[in-house]
Every structure is written in C-alpha cells, then in structure tokens.
Design an enzyme around this catalytic site. Sequence first.
Site, PDB file in Angstrom:
ATOM      1  CG  ASP A  15     -31.167 -34.776 -19.423  1.00 40.54           C
ATOM      2  OD1 ASP A  15     -30.614 -34.065 -18.563  1.00 40.54           O
ATOM      3  OD2 ASP A  15     -31.825 -34.301 -20.367  1.00 40.54           O
ATOM      4  CG  HIS A  32     -23.942 -33.964 -11.554  1.00 36.91           C
ATOM      5  ND1 HIS A  32     -24.789 -34.225 -12.607  1.00 36.91           N
ATOM      6  CD2 HIS A  32     -23.716 -32.623 -11.578  1.00 36.91           C
ATOM      7  CE1 HIS A  32     -25.058 -33.083 -13.231  1.00 36.91           C
ATOM      8  NE2 HIS A  32     -24.432 -32.100 -12.619  1.00 36.91           N
ATOM      9  CD  GLU A  62     -21.936 -29.361 -27.020  1.00 36.68           C
ATOM     10  OE1 GLU A  62     -22.117 -30.484 -26.487  1.00 36.68           O
ATOM     11  OE2 GLU A  62     -21.378 -29.221 -28.125  1.00 36.68           O
ATOM     12  CG  LEU A 126     -20.728 -53.704 -19.580  1.00 33.17           C
ATOM     13  CD1 LEU A 126     -21.954 -54.147 -20.381  1.00 33.17           C
ATOM     14  CD2 LEU A 126     -21.154 -52.779 -18.442  1.00 33.17           C
ATOM     15  CD  GLU A 202     -36.030 -49.219 -33.304  1.00 33.76           C
ATOM     16  OE1 GLU A 202     -36.801 -48.274 -33.014  1.00 33.76           O
ATOM     17  OE2 GLU A 202     -36.123 -49.883 -34.349  1.00 33.76           O
TER      18      GLU A 202
HETATM   19  C1  FPP Z   1     -27.314 -34.490 -17.176  1.00 33.84           C
HETATM   20  O1  FPP Z   1     -28.160 -34.050 -16.142  1.00 33.84           O
HETATM   21  C2  FPP Z   1     -26.162 -35.131 -16.630  1.00 33.84           C
HETATM   22  C3  FPP Z   1     -24.863 -34.723 -16.770  1.00 33.84           C
HETATM   23  C4  FPP Z   1     -24.478 -33.531 -17.530  1.00 33.84           C
HETATM   24  C5  FPP Z   1     -23.768 -35.458 -16.140  1.00 33.84           C
HETATM   25  C6  FPP Z   1     -23.894 -36.944 -16.141  1.00 33.84           C
HETATM   26  C7  FPP Z   1     -22.942 -37.457 -15.175  1.00 33.84           C
HETATM   27  C8  FPP Z   1     -23.170 -38.407 -14.270  1.00 33.84           C
HETATM   28  C9  FPP Z   1     -24.385 -39.234 -14.161  1.00 33.84           C
HETATM   29  C10 FPP Z   1     -22.104 -38.626 -13.303  1.00 33.84           C
HETATM   30  C11 FPP Z   1     -21.481 -39.949 -13.417  1.00 33.84           C
HETATM   31  C12 FPP Z   1     -20.442 -40.111 -14.355  1.00 33.84           C
HETATM   32  C13 FPP Z   1     -19.135 -40.114 -14.139  1.00 33.84           C
HETATM   33  C14 FPP Z   1     -18.297 -41.006 -14.970  1.00 33.84           C
HETATM   34  C15 FPP Z   1     -18.483 -39.307 -13.118  1.00 33.84           C
HETATM   35  P1  FPP Z   1     -28.431 -32.504 -15.984  1.00 33.84           P
HETATM   36  O2  FPP Z   1     -27.417 -31.961 -15.047  1.00 33.84           O
HETATM   37  O3  FPP Z   1     -28.449 -31.852 -17.330  1.00 33.84           O
HETATM   38  O4  FPP Z   1     -29.851 -32.499 -15.350  1.00 33.84           O
HETATM   39  P2  FPP Z   1     -30.983 -31.432 -15.558  1.00 33.84           P
HETATM   40  O5  FPP Z   1     -31.346 -31.425 -17.020  1.00 33.84           O
HETATM   41  O6  FPP Z   1     -32.098 -31.923 -14.698  1.00 33.84           O
HETATM   42  O7  FPP Z   1     -30.432 -30.116 -15.097  1.00 33.84           O
END
Ligand code: FPP
Length: 235
Positions: A15, A32, A62, A126, A202
């Site tokens: 996140d 991202h 979502e 892994l 945890e």
């Molecule tokens: C949450 O941050 C993150 C996501 C919804 C996407 C997670 C995806 C990646 C890390 C990309 C890599 C993965 C692949 C396999 C392509 P947010 O956008 O909710 O951040 P915010 O809360 O600060 O807005």
Amino acid sequence: MDNYKVPEHIAIIMDGNGRWAKKKHMPRNYGHSQGSKTLERVCEDAFHMGVKYLTVYAFSTENWSRSEEEVNGLMNLLRVYMKDAVKKSKKNNMRVRVIGDASRLAKDIQESINVLEESSMNNTGLQFQVALNYGGRDEIIRSVRKLAEKVKSGEISADEIDEKMFSETLDTRGIPDPDLLIRTSAEQRISNFMLWQLSYTEFYFPEVLWPDFSKKDLEEAIAYYNKRERRYGGV
Ligand code: FPP
C-alpha cells in the site's frame, strides 16, 4: 541469533504507491511502476533471508472502481511484469502462481499467466503468489460453489466438508497459511485479503510507503515477528 525464526510464508499488502507518487508530484501510475520494481527486489531479498512462500496483493476485486487511466496503467504494468517473470522465474528457480479470479482479466494476460504458471511449476526456489482480481470473500464464495456442486452431484456429502477440505478448495490449496502479514503505509486493515488464511497470522503495519520498502524494512518486519513469537513462547 539463537532461535531466530524466519517466517515460512509472508503475505504483503503493498500500500501507498499513490501517496508516494503524489509526494513527488508524479501520476499515480508512476507509483505503481516503482512499486513493481520494489516487488522484484523484495522477492530476491525474502528468498535470500530464507522465506519460502511470498504472497502479494497486486489487484483486488475492488480496484476496478479506480479511474480507467489507473486501471489501464496497472494492467499494462501487469502485462510487462508477466512476460519478464517467465525469464526471471527460470533464472531464480521461482514458482509463480496467481490467486484470484483471472477470468475477468484480458485474454492476453490470462495466456501469460498460464505460460508463467506452467513454465515455473516445478521450480523449487521462492514460491510466489500474486493476487489478481482477488477478494477474500469472492474466493470463499467460489469455494462454497465448488463444494455445493460436489454435494449436488453426490461426489461428497455435506457432513464430509471440514476445514481441511475447504482449505483445499481455495486458490491457495497446498500453500501453508501466512505466518506474517505486512501492510505498508500505516493503514491497519485487511481489505478483503486472504480472509480465511490469515486466521492465526501476526500483523505488522510499518509506516513506509510501498515503493520505499527496503531490505532493512523487511529485516525489521522479521525482527517484529520474532518478538511476537517469543511472547507466545513465554506463555
Ligand atoms: C496500493 O497502493 C497498491 C495497489 C492497488 C497496486 C499494487 C500494485 C503494485 C505494487 C504493482 C506491481 C504488481 C504487479 C504484479 C504489476 P495505492 O494505490 O492504494 O496507494 P495509496 O493508498 O497511497 O493511494
């Protein structure tokens, strides 16, 4: 350190990509993109530290409600990521599996997933799970439907359904439950991630935003897990 325990399975809610990009006055998709680089590094670090299973929440059921631009950006990132992962998994001996309902993803992405899962299925390094169009409730409902069909066809009786059979019907069949969940950016919610599997896990909520998550942050998470384990051991 004596009795130092590395979690066998770590789950991560990655996140804070959007906030990280905003701080840099950049578009959310830049966050991202950096987040996907962080993920590649974390896979290597985790494996070198002795982690056997790693599961990450890359796209939730979502997340479709985000702007078209952001969803397209994430899907394009995924396209590139899946293609690269075929080569990388060979090199690193990593097995990759997707959890979630892939049927809503674009056909070419579904094909890449099949290629990646099949080409890496015998790899013993892994064991890496990527959650895509994943929701814990959706996963449970899909399992309930599969079991209901089996009862209906007479293959099993309702009484036979127990925790073991249920677990083996989930997308994570064959994978042990996570020992440690990390959610970055200080948010303290599960957000529909692995609802069944996190029953005894945890939880660790560092403040760092996902693109900045470093090897040191991973080490701190594992140190936190060890403190929790020791407390349990003392009881
Ligand atoms: C949450 O941050 C993150 C996501 C919804 C996407 C997670 C995806 C990646 C890390 C990309 C890599 C993965 C692949 C396999 C392509 P947010 O956008 O909710 O951040 P915010 O809360 O600060 O807005």
